[in-house]
Every structure is written in C-alpha cells, then in structure tokens.
Design a protein around this motif. Structure first.
Motif, PDB file in Angstrom:
ATOM      1  N   GLU A 126       0.831  -1.213   0.000  1.00  0.00           N
ATOM      2  CA  GLU A 126       0.000   0.000   0.000  1.00  0.00           C
ATOM      3  C   GLU A 126       0.866   1.265   0.000  1.00  0.00           C
ATOM      4  O   GLU A 126       0.630   2.203  -0.769  1.00  0.00           O
ATOM      5  CB  GLU A 126      -0.909  -0.016   1.230  1.00  0.00           C
TER       6      GLU A 126
ATOM      7  N   GLU B  58       2.743   1.659  -3.398  1.00  0.00           N
ATOM      8  CA  GLU B  58       1.828   2.118  -4.450  1.00  0.00           C
ATOM      9  C   GLU B  58       1.586   3.619  -4.321  1.00  0.00           C
ATOM     10  O   GLU B  58       1.644   4.355  -5.303  1.00  0.00           O
ATOM     11  CB  GLU B  58       0.499   1.372  -4.368  1.00  0.00           C
TER      12      GLU B  58
ATOM     13  N   GLY C 273       3.604   5.454  -7.016  1.00  0.00           N
ATOM     14  CA  GLY C 273       2.635   5.339  -8.098  1.00  0.00           C
ATOM     15  C   GLY C 273       2.757   4.040  -8.886  1.00  0.00           C
ATOM     16  O   GLY C 273       2.447   4.006 -10.076  1.00  0.00           O
ATOM     17  N   LEU C 274       3.186   2.980  -8.221  1.00  0.00           N
ATOM     18  CA  LEU C 274       3.330   1.685  -8.884  1.00  0.00           C
ATOM     19  C   LEU C 274       2.022   0.905  -8.792  1.00  0.00           C
ATOM     20  O   LEU C 274       1.207   1.136  -7.897  1.00  0.00           O
ATOM     21  CB  LEU C 274       4.452   0.876  -8.226  1.00  0.00           C
ATOM     22  N   SER C 275       1.849  -0.028  -9.696  1.00  0.00           N
ATOM     23  CA  SER C 275       0.694  -0.914  -9.636  1.00  0.00           C
ATOM     24  C   SER C 275       0.893  -1.914  -8.507  1.00  0.00           C
ATOM     25  O   SER C 275       2.001  -2.066  -7.978  1.00  0.00           O
ATOM     26  CB  SER C 275       0.529  -1.662 -10.960  1.00  0.00           C
ATOM     27  N   ALA C 276      -0.177  -2.626  -8.167  1.00  0.00           N
ATOM     28  CA  ALA C 276      -0.079  -3.640  -7.116  1.00  0.00           C
ATOM     29  C   ALA C 276       0.923  -4.721  -7.510  1.00  0.00           C
ATOM     30  O   ALA C 276       1.728  -5.164  -6.683  1.00  0.00           O
ATOM     31  CB  ALA C 276      -1.451  -4.248  -6.839  1.00  0.00           C
ATOM     32  N   ALA C 277       0.901  -5.132  -8.764  1.00  0.00           N
ATOM     33  CA  ALA C 277       1.820  -6.177  -9.232  1.00  0.00           C
ATOM     34  C   ALA C 277       3.269  -5.689  -9.164  1.00  0.00           C
ATOM     35  O   ALA C 277       4.154  -6.420  -8.706  1.00  0.00           O
ATOM     36  CB  ALA C 277       1.470  -6.601 -10.651  1.00  0.00           C
ATOM     37  N   GLU C 278       3.518  -4.454  -9.594  1.00  0.00           N
ATOM     38  CA  GLU C 278       4.873  -3.899  -9.533  1.00  0.00           C
ATOM     39  C   GLU C 278       5.338  -3.769  -8.082  1.00  0.00           C
ATOM     40  O   GLU C 278       6.492  -4.053  -7.762  1.00  0.00           O
ATOM     41  CB  GLU C 278       4.928  -2.526 -10.205  1.00  0.00           C
ATOM     42  N   SER C 279       4.427  -3.371  -7.214  1.00  0.00           N
ATOM     43  CA  SER C 279       4.760  -3.219  -5.797  1.00  0.00           C
ATOM     44  C   SER C 279       5.090  -4.562  -5.171  1.00  0.00           C
ATOM     45  O   SER C 279       6.038  -4.678  -4.388  1.00  0.00           O
ATOM     46  CB  SER C 279       3.607  -2.554  -5.044  1.00  0.00           C
ATOM     47  N   ARG C 280       4.313  -5.596  -5.508  1.00  0.00           N
ATOM     48  CA  ARG C 280       4.594  -6.937  -4.975  1.00  0.00           C
ATOM     49  C   ARG C 280       5.955  -7.438  -5.457  1.00  0.00           C
ATOM     50  O   ARG C 280       6.724  -8.016  -4.684  1.00  0.00           O
ATOM     51  CB  ARG C 280       3.494  -7.923  -5.380  1.00  0.00           C
TER      52      ARG C 280
END
Length: 154
Positions: free
Chosen positions: A54, A57, A61-68
């Motif tokens: 969270e 992101e 400004g990353l997507s959830a997939a990029e953050s994971r």
C-alpha cells in the motif's frame, strides 16, 4: 524496471549503470528499509506485507503487481545485506528533509502494521531516524500521526 532491479541484485554492472540514472535504486532502498522494519520482530506477516505494498503504491505510483515484485526483490536484497547503512544513504541523498520525515512515517506504519511495537522495532526506528538525519522530535511526531491514523492514540 523490475528486471533492472533483479539484475542489480545479481551484481550485473550494466544493471548498476542503468539504475544509477533512475529512481529504481531509491525505490529499492525505500522498500528494503520497510522490509527491515517489518522483519525486526521476526514475524513478517500478511499485515506488514499488505502495508508495504500500500505504501509503495502510494509513494511511487506503482501498480499492485509492480509493488509486490519490488517487495520480493527488496526482501531478497535485505537477506543478502549485512547492514542498513547503504539503504539509508541512498534515501538520505535522494530525499529532501521533508521526504525523509515521510519515510519515517512509512516506517512507523510498517512497525505498527500488527498494531504492536516490539522493542527491537523501536530500537531500529531510533537507529534509522539517526541514519536518515531525522530528529527525534520529527520522528516522534511522525509516530504520533501514525498512531492517530490507526486509532491507537487520540
């Protein structure tokens, strides 16, 4: 971006050169410190992982997939690291004083993700504040903002 981070972890010189001109190194250092804070109590659970994703992101400004994926790469980097100084140096050099206070607030959020502050987490937070050149006062105020947000203090 994440391919470059993985290559960086593998020690590839081209990847290091590629990272030097981007925010990727700072993102990796930021998430690595968040992981370090999450692991300090020896329980790196779902709440802490969700909180880091969270925060990443929102901050980058990353997507959830990029953050994971960034969380995974940073976790591997933390396992290989023997100290946090390299991570804090990246952040100290890249962030303004206000951004470093925001970083402390992010770290407090991770430390309190399970709603309990372990003694080792508190010790790490004091150390990180010093390494990031954030005053005890500013770190304490960041902590209070997090406690209020979490409903742990009025």
């Amino acid at each position: 971006m994440l391919d470059r981070l993985k290559a960086f972890l593998a020690g590839q010189t081209d990847a290091q050169d590629a990272l030097a001109g981007t925010g990727d190194k700072v993102q990796l250092a930021t998430v690595a410190l968040l992981v370090e804070a999450a692991q300090m109590d020896a329980e790196f659970g779902a709440e802490e992982r969700a909180k880091i994703i969270e925060l990443v992101e929102g901050r980058f400004g990353l997507s959830a997939a990029e953050s994971r994926e960034l969380l995974q790469v940073a976790s591997e980097k933390v396992e290989q690291a023997v100290e946090v100084f390299g991570f804090t140096r990246e952040i100290k050099n890249a962030f303004s004083p206000e951004e470093r206070i925001e970083m402390m607030e992010m770290l407090w959020e991770v430390a309190y993700a399970d709603r309990v502050l372990h003694n080792l987490e508190a010790s790490l937070m004091r150390r990180l504040a010093g390494l990031l050149h954030v005053s005890d006062r500013d770190s304490g105020l960041a902590r209070k903002r997090v406690l209020v947000r979490l409903g742990l203090e009025d």
